[in-house]
Design an enzyme around this catalytic site. Sequence first.
Site, short mmCIF file in Angstrom:
data_model
loop_
_atom_site.label_atom_id
_atom_site.label_comp_id
_atom_site.label_asym_id
_atom_site.label_seq_id
_atom_site.Cartn_x
_atom_site.Cartn_y
_atom_site.Cartn_z
N THR A 152 53.18 26.98 0.10
CA THR A 152 54.35 26.11 0.27
C THR A 152 53.98 25.09 1.36
OG1 THR A 152 55.25 27.70 1.84
CG2 THR A 152 56.05 27.85 -0.44
N SER A 170 46.42 38.63 3.74
CA SER A 170 47.55 38.37 2.85
C SER A 170 47.15 37.36 1.80
CB SER A 170 48.73 37.77 3.63
OG SER A 170 49.05 38.52 4.79
N ARG A 179 45.36 11.42 4.65
CA ARG A 179 45.64 12.65 3.90
C ARG A 179 46.23 12.36 2.52
NH1 ARG A 179 44.80 17.31 6.45
NH2 ARG A 179 44.72 17.11 8.71
N ASN A 228 46.77 31.25 -1.86
CA ASN A 228 45.86 31.16 -0.71
C ASN A 228 45.60 32.56 -0.19
OD1 ASN A 228 44.38 29.91 1.45
ND2 ASN A 228 46.13 30.29 2.80
N LEU A 250 47.49 20.55 3.70
CA LEU A 250 47.81 19.79 2.47
C LEU A 250 49.13 19.05 2.63
CD1 LEU A 250 46.80 22.75 0.18
CD2 LEU A 250 45.52 20.61 0.45
N GLN A 289 38.51 43.59 2.72
CA GLN A 289 39.81 43.77 2.04
C GLN A 289 40.25 42.49 1.34
OE1 GLN A 289 40.83 46.82 1.68
NE2 GLN A 289 39.07 47.36 2.94
N GLU A 290 39.91 41.33 1.92
CA GLU A 290 40.22 40.06 1.24
C GLU A 290 39.59 40.06 -0.15
OE1 GLU A 290 39.51 36.43 3.50
OE2 GLU A 290 39.62 37.54 5.36
N HIS A 333 44.81 34.51 3.38
CA HIS A 333 44.87 34.27 4.82
C HIS A 333 44.44 35.55 5.54
CE1 HIS A 333 46.04 32.51 8.59
NE2 HIS A 333 46.67 33.64 8.89
N SER A 352 32.82 33.35 0.03
CA SER A 352 32.73 34.76 -0.38
C SER A 352 33.98 35.21 -1.15
CB SER A 352 32.48 35.66 0.84
OG SER A 352 33.61 35.74 1.67
N ASN A 353 35.13 34.66 -0.82
CA ASN A 353 36.32 34.99 -1.62
C ASN A 353 36.22 34.40 -3.02
OD1 ASN A 353 38.52 36.58 -0.18
ND2 ASN A 353 37.87 35.15 1.41
N ASP A 399 50.60 28.55 5.76
CA ASP A 399 50.54 30.01 5.81
C ASP A 399 51.92 30.68 5.81
OD1 ASP A 399 47.75 29.84 5.91
OD2 ASP A 399 47.72 29.77 8.09
C1 GRF Z 1 38.38 33.83 4.83
O1 GRF Z 1 38.52 34.72 5.91
C2 GRF Z 1 39.72 33.35 4.38
O2 GRF Z 1 40.71 34.31 4.50
C3 GRF Z 1 39.97 32.21 5.33
O3 GRF Z 1 38.73 31.60 5.51
C4 GRF Z 1 37.70 32.54 5.26
C5 GRF Z 1 36.86 31.97 4.17
O4 GRF Z 1 35.74 32.77 3.89
N1 GRF Z 1 41.02 31.36 4.83
P1 GRF Z 1 34.96 32.57 2.54
O5 GRF Z 1 34.58 31.09 2.44
O6 GRF Z 1 35.84 32.98 1.40
O7 GRF Z 1 33.73 33.43 2.66
#
Ligand code: GRF
Length: 213
Positions: free
Chosen positions: A136, A131, A60, A102, A88, A168-169, A104, A12-13, A140
């Site tokens: 780095t 946030s 990794r 990123n 990572l 809000q993200e 978070h 979704s982000n 987080d």
């Molecule tokens: C979000 O809450 C993001 O902040 C976290 O994982 C979730 C991912 O959601 N790191 P989406 O895949 O962006 O819907």
Amino acid sequence: MRAVILISGRGSNMQALLEAGLPVEFAAVISNRPDAPGLAVARGHGVPTAVVDHTQHPDRERYDAALAAEIDRHAPDLVCLAGFMRVLTPGFVQRYERRMLNIHPALLPAFPGLNTHARALAAGVRLHGCSVHFVTPEVDAGPIVVQAAVPVLDDDTPERLAARVLAQEHRIYPLAVRWFAEGRLTWDAQGRVRLIGAAAAPRDCPALIWPDG
Ligand code: GRF
């Protein structure tokens, strides 16, 4: 400006970034999971997708090398982690130093890591949030670009709080990417991020105070 987005799931982000009308060419969306629902969403937006499956790599270092090779094919100026659920390696992080963001779901440095909403409820904080930060090697912990705070309600569940934070993200991640694309993010001598041309103080609401008596 070219960007690549890394996802592991819903995306979704990622979707918020793709739909924000940013001055950015999203060259690819890459997932470590072949079944990530976000891949179809990306394709629906005409963005090429790729899978670099972590289960197909022995460790990794080799996974991150394969991932970097796929990213670098697209020659991005910016890498956006959007729910990319992998720790990572330092070498990978250094390769994209100052050009990997990123999102978070907490007001860092509070609640790094997983299960942030349940941990915020357990801790009894009255404000929670999200946030966007540069990545780095420490998880987080990178320089913070922008944060949004939401009230924690007495009847919140982790799911309800997560939904309030997620809304809000979807606002602040596109903001941060826009600022990056516009060349407005800079570093001060202490390694903190500063927004060039930012207002000196919040325009209308100087503080979010909660609870409200
Ligand atoms: C979000 O809450 C993001 O902040 C976290 O994982 C979730 C991912 O959601 N790191 P989406 O895949 O962006 O819907």
